[in-house]
Design a protein around this motif. Structure first.
Motif, PDB file in Angstrom:
ATOM      1  N   SER A   1     -56.775 -44.220  -5.707  1.00 49.37           N
ATOM      2  CA  SER A   1     -56.336 -44.209  -4.307  1.00 49.37           C
ATOM      3  C   SER A   1     -57.520 -44.351  -3.359  1.00 49.37           C
ATOM      4  CB  SER A   1     -55.539 -42.947  -4.000  1.00 49.37           C
ATOM      5  OG  SER A   1     -56.365 -41.816  -4.095  1.00 49.37           O
ATOM      6  N   ALA A   2     -58.713 -43.925  -3.774  1.00 46.90           N
ATOM      7  CA  ALA A   2     -59.901 -44.035  -2.925  1.00 46.90           C
ATOM      8  C   ALA A   2     -60.533 -45.422  -3.005  1.00 46.90           C
ATOM      9  CB  ALA A   2     -60.919 -42.979  -3.330  1.00 46.90           C
ATOM     10  N   SER A   3     -60.218 -46.171  -4.039  1.00 42.70           N
ATOM     11  CA  SER A   3     -60.819 -47.488  -4.225  1.00 42.70           C
ATOM     12  C   SER A   3     -59.969 -48.571  -3.586  1.00 42.70           C
ATOM     13  CB  SER A   3     -60.974 -47.764  -5.720  1.00 42.70           C
ATOM     14  OG  SER A   3     -61.375 -49.103  -5.935  1.00 42.70           O
TER      15      SER A   3
ATOM     16  N   GLN B   1     -55.129 -36.789 -12.856  1.00 42.52           N
ATOM     17  CA  GLN B   1     -55.254 -36.548 -11.412  1.00 42.52           C
ATOM     18  C   GLN B   1     -56.552 -37.159 -10.884  1.00 42.52           C
ATOM     19  OE1 GLN B   1     -52.778 -35.032  -9.504  1.00 42.52           O
ATOM     20  NE2 GLN B   1     -54.021 -35.883  -7.860  1.00 42.52           N
ATOM     21  N   TYR B   2     -57.624 -37.027 -11.651  1.00 39.29           N
ATOM     22  CA  TYR B   2     -58.921 -37.585 -11.260  1.00 39.29           C
ATOM     23  C   TYR B   2     -58.839 -39.112 -11.142  1.00 39.29           C
ATOM     24  CZ  TYR B   2     -63.909 -38.752 -11.526  1.00 39.29           C
ATOM     25  OH  TYR B   2     -65.151 -39.266 -11.291  1.00 39.29           O
TER      26      TYR B   2
ATOM     27  N   GLU C   1     -56.149 -40.898 -10.713  1.00 38.53           N
ATOM     28  CA  GLU C   1     -55.259 -41.196  -9.577  1.00 38.53           C
ATOM     29  C   GLU C   1     -56.031 -41.122  -8.258  1.00 38.53           C
ATOM     30  OE1 GLU C   1     -51.395 -39.045  -8.300  1.00 38.53           O
ATOM     31  OE2 GLU C   1     -51.118 -39.596 -10.418  1.00 38.53           O
ATOM     32  N   ASN C   2     -56.852 -40.089  -8.120  1.00 39.23           N
ATOM     33  CA  ASN C   2     -57.658 -39.930  -6.904  1.00 39.23           C
ATOM     34  C   ASN C   2     -58.656 -41.076  -6.751  1.00 39.23           C
ATOM     35  OD1 ASN C   2     -56.306 -37.576  -6.321  1.00 39.23           O
ATOM     36  ND2 ASN C   2     -57.918 -36.227  -7.103  1.00 39.23           N
ATOM     37  N   LEU C   3     -59.303 -41.463  -7.865  1.00 40.15           N
ATOM     38  CA  LEU C   3     -60.244 -42.580  -7.815  1.00 40.15           C
ATOM     39  C   LEU C   3     -59.544 -43.877  -7.411  1.00 40.15           C
ATOM     40  CD1 LEU C   3     -62.528 -42.089 -10.962  1.00 40.15           C
ATOM     41  CD2 LEU C   3     -63.188 -41.869  -8.558  1.00 40.15           C
TER      42      LEU C   3
ATOM     43  N   GLN D   1     -55.764 -50.534  -4.006  1.00 32.26           N
ATOM     44  CA  GLN D   1     -54.831 -50.308  -2.894  1.00 32.26           C
ATOM     45  C   GLN D   1     -54.004 -51.549  -2.654  1.00 32.26           C
ATOM     46  OE1 GLN D   1     -56.609 -48.672   0.567  1.00 32.26           O
ATOM     47  NE2 GLN D   1     -57.411 -46.887  -0.530  1.00 32.26           N
TER      48      GLN D   1
END
Length: 96
Positions: free
Chosen positions: A81-83, A74-75, A77-79, A87
């Motif tokens: 999506s934030a980078s 999850q961590y 995945e979050n990184l 994207q």
């Protein structure tokens, strides 16, 4: 005649003693075998208990690692999506 019955009695008594000794020896062998088997069963029970405890510990560790993997997944995945690197971008906007 008294000597003969005495000899016969002694011979009979000796045979009885020999038979009793043989039975006693046989019983001793059986007792030793039973004791050996009981000790073997107890040793196997202890081994089974140890293995069962080990399986439980491995299951617990496995659950812990699965949970940690989910958190890390999850961590990541979050990184991602934030980078902006990860994207998806429109190919037309890159050409500009």
């Amino acid at each position: 005649s008294g000597k003969r019955s005495s000899k016969a009695e002694r011979a009979h008594s000796a045979m009885m003693n020999a038979d009793m000794d043989a039975v006693e020896a046989e019983n001793q062998v059986e007792l030793e075998e039973k004791t050996r088997l009981i000790n073997q069963v107890l040793e196997l029970q202890h081994t089974l208990e140890d293995l069962s405890a080990r399986v439980d510990a491995v299951k617990e560790e496995n659950l812990k690692l699965k949970s940690e993997n989910q958190v890390l997944g999850q961590y990541i995945e979050n990184l991602m999506s934030a980078s902006s690197v990860f994207q998806t971008t429109d190919t037309k906007s890159k050409r500009k």
